[in-house]
Design an enzyme around this catalytic site. Structure first.
Site, PDB file in Angstrom:
ATOM      1  N   THR A 335       0.863  -1.157   0.076  1.00 23.09           N
ATOM      2  CA  THR A 335       0.134  -0.144   0.340  1.00 23.09           C
ATOM      3  C   THR A 335       0.992   2.000  -0.404  1.00 23.09           C
ATOM      4  O   THR A 335       1.798   1.072   0.217  1.00 23.09           O
ATOM      5  CB  THR A 335      -0.745   0.277   0.998  1.00 23.09           C
ATOM      6  OG1 THR A 335       0.077   0.531   2.091  1.00 23.09           O
ATOM      7  CG2 THR A 335      -1.653  -1.307   1.467  1.00 23.09           C
ATOM      8  N   CYS A 336       0.157   2.287   0.028  1.00 26.93           N
ATOM      9  CA  CYS A 336       1.127   4.090  -0.452  1.00 26.93           C
ATOM     10  C   CYS A 336       1.281   4.321   0.823  1.00 26.93           C
ATOM     11  O   CYS A 336       2.127   5.306   0.788  1.00 26.93           O
ATOM     12  CB  CYS A 336       0.463   4.655  -1.423  1.00 26.93           C
ATOM     13  SG  CYS A 336       0.228   3.790  -2.828  1.00 26.93           S
ATOM     14  N   ASP A 337       0.913   3.521   1.776  1.00 31.15           N
ATOM     15  CA  ASP A 337       1.117   3.773   3.410  1.00 31.15           C
ATOM     16  C   ASP A 337       2.570   4.330   4.379  1.00 31.15           C
ATOM     17  O   ASP A 337       2.896   2.943   4.123  1.00 31.15           O
ATOM     18  CB  ASP A 337       0.452   3.748   4.268  1.00 31.15           C
ATOM     19  CG  ASP A 337      -0.290   4.326   5.732  1.00 31.15           C
ATOM     20  OD1 ASP A 337       0.499   5.032   6.179  1.00 31.15           O
ATOM     21  OD2 ASP A 337      -0.966   4.242   6.534  1.00 31.15           O
ATOM     22  N   SER A 338       2.886   5.135   4.079  1.00 33.33           N
ATOM     23  CA  SER A 338       4.514   4.858   5.458  1.00 33.33           C
ATOM     24  C   SER A 338       4.547   3.796   6.460  1.00 33.33           C
ATOM     25  O   SER A 338       5.548   3.449   6.839  1.00 33.33           O
ATOM     26  CB  SER A 338       4.860   6.180   5.525  1.00 33.33           C
ATOM     27  OG  SER A 338       4.180   6.783   6.341  1.00 33.33           O
ATOM     28  N   ASN A 375      -6.347   0.406   0.232  1.00 28.72           N
ATOM     29  CA  ASN A 375      -5.805   0.500  -1.254  1.00 28.72           C
ATOM     30  C   ASN A 375      -5.941  -0.252  -2.230  1.00 28.72           C
ATOM     31  O   ASN A 375      -5.899  -0.468  -2.939  1.00 28.72           O
ATOM     32  CB  ASN A 375      -4.638   0.315  -1.144  1.00 28.72           C
ATOM     33  CG  ASN A 375      -3.577   1.708  -0.962  1.00 28.72           C
ATOM     34  OD1 ASN A 375      -2.702   2.045  -1.128  1.00 28.72           O
ATOM     35  ND2 ASN A 375      -4.631   3.020  -1.161  1.00 28.72           N
TER      36      ASN A 375
END
Ligand SMILES: *Cc1c(COP(=O)(O)O)cnc(C)c1O
Length: 386
Positions: A335-338, A375
């Protein structure tokens, strides 16, 4: 520091890997791989249920449904004579649909929505945890005939996933809750505690039982006759040699239970210990990168897709089919979450690349049950093997 020097010197001692790892490898080789998978061995579930019983003959196990609520898994445990513990209406609904006797279902979430209590009571559930005056009042309103057990706070030292603080009465608060039970005429039948999940410290159960004994004393002073001791969960999966086995922990608990009156019913609520070693998660590398000199492996599932426990506290073994020089990789989800970063220092072969599979044994608990579709990435598909 070069990657080769980045080895952790606290690396855990390996133990024998569960048979489901080999089965998962063979199945994927034959069936191919389309999405993250969680293979679960029914045979290992049965073995785990029997080992738990053998380790603590006086303790009746109630499986904590939240650790893996898959209906097929619940069915196997039910066949093995395991009872259940629930925290919500929908967990309970599955058990009722399976024909589980509601008299033996424990509702151990200390905070319960009004309509959940109503649902549980109207379906014959009798046992409920409480740890606050407000909850006792609520139980009185919806379920005056219920039998209650008081959750007390105990040490979670040595647990990979401590739970203390959120639940459980501390010190004098216990007296206020007991007094509320008296005032509302509720049946206060016993005590429970939770030592923290993946608890490696057997002392926590011993101290918990002693704290429960002191609480029984305070109950008797109020005219109650306690008859239930609920040891909660926290029993670890032995994924490294330094994790105590269920029989080691059982010995400590059995010794302590020798001081408890025979009239008591003693139950426990193992979740992880019954299902973790029965599961092996399979994930695929979808990308690699080198950032700031560190190697990154991006997987097709991560924190949001069932691997929320893939971190340094748990130290799950991560197994690749490649051989070759081992170097340090950072493992991250897709996913694009850090937030979606798992392990920072995982040793894996230097030649890892997109398309490679990774096998994670001991992942039967708190993986598929915690997975989201964040996501747009699919959660692991659960495949239950005979
Ligand atoms: C989560 C939970 C359990 C199970 O914990 P494990 O660490 O999986 O054994 C048991 N009882 C209660 C009340 C819980 O919340």
């Amino acid at each position: 520091m070069s990657n080769k020097q980045a080895r952790r010197d606290d690396r855990p001692l390996p133990v024998a890997l569960p048979a489901v790892l080999t089965t998962a490898r063979n199945r994927v080789a034959i069936m191919g791989y389309q999405q993250p998978l969680l293979y679960v061995s029914s045979e290992q579930l049965r073995i785990n249920a029997r080992c738990f019983r053998a380790a603590m003959p006086r303790v009746r196990p109630h499986f904590a449904v939240k650790s893996n609520p898959d209906r097929r898994i619940l069915d196997v445990l039910h066949e093995e004579g395991i009872h259940f513990e629930v925290a919500s209406r929908s967990e309970l609904a599955v058990l009722l649909d399976m024909g589980v006797d509601p008299d033996n279902i424990f509702y151990s979430n200390p905070i319960k929505p009004d309509d959940y209590i109503h649902y549980a009571v109207s379906h014959g559930v009798r046992w409920y945890a409480v740890d606050s005056v407000a909850e006792v009042e609520k139980m009185h309103r919806h379920a005056p005939q219920a039998s209650l057990y008081l959750r007390i706070s105990v040490s979670n030292l040595g647990a990979a996933w401590p739970l203390e603080g959120k639940f459980g009465v501390i010190g004098r608060e216990a007296e206020a809750v007991m007094d509320a039970c008296m005032q509302y005429g509720m049946d206060l039948a016993g005590v429970t505690f939770h030592v923290g999940s993946q608890c490696l410290n057997s002392d926590n159960w011993v101290e918990g039982i002693r704290a429960a004994q002191r609480t029984f004393g305070a109950m008797r002073q109020r005219g109650y006759r306690p008859r239930l001791l609920n040891l909660g969960g926290g029993f670890p999966v032995q994924m490294h040699a330094d994790v105590p086995s269920i029989s080691d922990i059982g010995k400590r608990i059995n010794d302590e239970l020798a001081n408890l009156d025979n009239g008591f019913t003693v139950i426990a609520e193992p979740g992880r210990n019954l299902v973790a070693s029965a599961g092996c998660l399979v994930t695929r590398v979808v990308g690699t990168a080198i950032r700031n000199g560190q190697r990154w492996l991006y997987l097709d599932t991560g924190i949001y897709g069932g691997l929320m426990e893939l971190n340094d506290r748990f130290r799950y073994p991560v197994i690749s089919e490649r051989v070759g020089e081992m170097v340090s990789w950072t493992l991250a989800g897709p996913t694009c979450d850090s937030l979606d970063i798992c392990l920072r220092n995982q040793l894996l072969p230097e030649s890892m690349q997109s398309g490679d599979l990774l096998f994670l044994p001991f992942t039967g608990a708190y993986t598929s049950s915690c997975a989201t579709r964040f996501n747009g990435f699919p959660p692991p598909m659960v495949v239950v093997l005979s």
